[in-house]
Design a protein around this motif. Structure first.
Motif, PDB file in Angstrom:
ATOM      1  N   GLY A  25      44.153  39.855  33.630  1.00  0.00           N
ATOM      2  CA  GLY A  25      43.112  38.927  34.048  1.00  0.00           C
ATOM      3  C   GLY A  25      43.468  38.134  35.285  1.00  0.00           C
ATOM      4  O   GLY A  25      42.600  37.857  36.127  1.00  0.00           O
ATOM      5  N   ALA A  26      44.729  37.758  35.433  1.00  0.00           N
ATOM      6  CA  ALA A  26      45.139  36.968  36.600  1.00  0.00           C
ATOM      7  C   ALA A  26      44.911  37.754  37.890  1.00  0.00           C
ATOM      8  O   ALA A  26      44.402  37.202  38.880  1.00  0.00           O
ATOM      9  CB  ALA A  26      46.601  36.549  36.481  1.00  0.00           C
ATOM     10  N   MET A  27      45.265  39.033  37.901  1.00  0.00           N
ATOM     11  CA  MET A  27      45.065  39.825  39.116  1.00  0.00           C
ATOM     12  C   MET A  27      43.579  40.027  39.394  1.00  0.00           C
ATOM     13  O   MET A  27      43.145  40.018  40.545  1.00  0.00           O
ATOM     14  CB  MET A  27      45.797  41.171  39.007  1.00  0.00           C
ATOM     15  CG  MET A  27      47.307  41.059  39.017  1.00  0.00           C
ATOM     16  SD  MET A  27      48.015  40.312  40.500  1.00  0.00           S
ATOM     17  CE  MET A  27      48.279  38.623  39.946  1.00  0.00           C
ATOM     18  N   HIS A  28      42.794  40.179  38.344  1.00  0.00           N
ATOM     19  CA  HIS A  28      41.343  40.285  38.513  1.00  0.00           C
ATOM     20  C   HIS A  28      40.785  38.995  39.119  1.00  0.00           C
ATOM     21  O   HIS A  28      39.960  39.033  40.032  1.00  0.00           O
ATOM     22  CB  HIS A  28      40.674  40.589  37.171  1.00  0.00           C
ATOM     23  CG  HIS A  28      39.193  40.704  37.258  1.00  0.00           C
ATOM     24  ND1 HIS A  28      38.567  41.762  37.855  1.00  0.00           N
ATOM     25  CD2 HIS A  28      38.219  39.862  36.839  1.00  0.00           C
ATOM     26  CE1 HIS A  28      37.256  41.573  37.808  1.00  0.00           C
ATOM     27  NE2 HIS A  28      37.035  40.424  37.194  1.00  0.00           N
ATOM     28  N   THR A  29      41.247  37.852  38.622  1.00  0.00           N
ATOM     29  CA  THR A  29      40.795  36.558  39.142  1.00  0.00           C
ATOM     30  C   THR A  29      41.122  36.417  40.627  1.00  0.00           C
ATOM     31  O   THR A  29      40.311  35.887  41.397  1.00  0.00           O
ATOM     32  CB  THR A  29      41.449  35.398  38.349  1.00  0.00           C
ATOM     33  OG1 THR A  29      41.017  35.492  36.991  1.00  0.00           O
ATOM     34  CG2 THR A  29      41.076  34.044  38.907  1.00  0.00           C
ATOM     35  N   LEU A  30      42.299  36.896  41.031  1.00  0.00           N
ATOM     36  CA  LEU A  30      42.691  36.835  42.440  1.00  0.00           C
ATOM     37  C   LEU A  30      41.978  37.867  43.305  1.00  0.00           C
ATOM     38  O   LEU A  30      42.026  37.780  44.529  1.00  0.00           O
ATOM     39  CB  LEU A  30      44.199  37.043  42.581  1.00  0.00           C
ATOM     40  CG  LEU A  30      45.121  35.985  41.988  1.00  0.00           C
ATOM     41  CD1 LEU A  30      46.579  36.368  42.224  1.00  0.00           C
ATOM     42  CD2 LEU A  30      44.828  34.617  42.552  1.00  0.00           C
ATOM     43  N   GLY A  31      41.328  38.839  42.676  1.00  0.00           N
ATOM     44  CA  GLY A  31      40.719  39.931  43.442  1.00  0.00           C
ATOM     45  C   GLY A  31      41.770  40.878  43.990  1.00  0.00           C
ATOM     46  O   GLY A  31      41.561  41.544  45.003  1.00  0.00           O
ATOM     47  N   ALA A  32      42.910  40.960  43.312  1.00  0.00           N
ATOM     48  CA  ALA A  32      44.041  41.766  43.793  1.00  0.00           C
ATOM     49  C   ALA A  32      43.886  43.231  43.419  1.00  0.00           C
ATOM     50  O   ALA A  32      43.226  43.577  42.443  1.00  0.00           O
ATOM     51  CB  ALA A  32      45.344  41.211  43.215  1.00  0.00           C
ATOM     52  N   GLU A  33      44.544  44.063  44.193  1.00  0.00           N
ATOM     53  CA  GLU A  33      44.544  45.509  43.943  1.00  0.00           C
ATOM     54  C   GLU A  33      45.919  46.073  44.268  1.00  0.00           C
ATOM     55  O   GLU A  33      46.664  45.501  45.061  1.00  0.00           O
ATOM     56  CB  GLU A  33      43.479  46.199  44.793  1.00  0.00           C
ATOM     57  CG  GLU A  33      43.681  45.977  46.268  1.00  0.00           C
ATOM     58  CD  GLU A  33      42.511  46.400  47.140  1.00  0.00           C
ATOM     59  OE1 GLU A  33      42.769  46.767  48.303  1.00  0.00           O
ATOM     60  OE2 GLU A  33      41.371  46.359  46.664  1.00  0.00           O
ATOM     61  N   LEU A  34      46.238  47.188  43.644  1.00  0.00           N
ATOM     62  CA  LEU A  34      47.474  47.901  43.953  1.00  0.00           C
ATOM     63  C   LEU A  34      47.259  48.700  45.230  1.00  0.00           C
ATOM     64  O   LEU A  34      46.283  49.446  45.346  1.00  0.00           O
ATOM     65  CB  LEU A  34      47.834  48.857  42.818  1.00  0.00           C
ATOM     66  CG  LEU A  34      48.243  48.230  41.492  1.00  0.00           C
ATOM     67  CD1 LEU A  34      48.323  49.295  40.405  1.00  0.00           C
ATOM     68  CD2 LEU A  34      49.572  47.503  41.631  1.00  0.00           C
TER      69      LEU A  34
END
Length: 152
Positions: A25-34
């Protein structure tokens, strides 16, 4: 940052990391991607967004450290057995410059793999008008967890 040739303990490490990242969820909140996924090496990228900033409009240091911690953790996970999970047990971050840019790239690299403890390094770059600038470094120590009920 260059990475020594490391062999994953799980041949399906890439799918496992992608699946785990998608659940975070944290990466989703940041809009992050691999953006890079190799044995011992993971890059996480994210775009600047108003909800991720501090009072001067720079990416907040907490966001930088969150994304760097995940990049380092997933770099460690690429080398772990299929039945193991990873937990960060310590990190130190050095904030070198304001996080000013349109996009950010966080590198996580395994420096010393081990059966129980994995040492990683992270570097955060701000991409501003097409140029990358080093804005933070991280030293991160991970623990390989087996035999406990932890999600990837």
């Amino acid at each position: 940052m260059t990475v020594p040739r490391l062999d994953p303990a799980n041949s399906d490490f890439a799918r496992r990391v992608r699946d785990s990242f998608a659940r975070q969820g944290a990466m989703h909140t940041l809009g992050a991607e691999l953006s890079l996924l190799e044995p011992g090496a993971v890059d996480v990228c994210l775009d600047w967004a108003p909800g991720l900033t501090q009072q001067h409009g720079f990416l907040h240091a907490g966001m930088v450290s969150t994304a760097l911690d995940s990049a380092c953790g997933y770099a460690g996970l690429t080398l772990m057995p299929a039945d193991a999970a990873v937990l960060t047990i310590e990190f130190k971050i050095n904030l070198l410059a304001p996080a000013k840019g349109q996009r950010f790239r966080m590198e996580g690299r395994v420096i010393k793999p081990g059966r129980t403890i994995i040492v990683t390094e992270g570097r955060a770059y701000a991409i501003d008008e097409g140029r990358e600038k080093l804005i933070a470094t991280m030293g991160c120590t991970l623990m390989c967890v087996q035999g406990r009920d932890l999600a990837d």
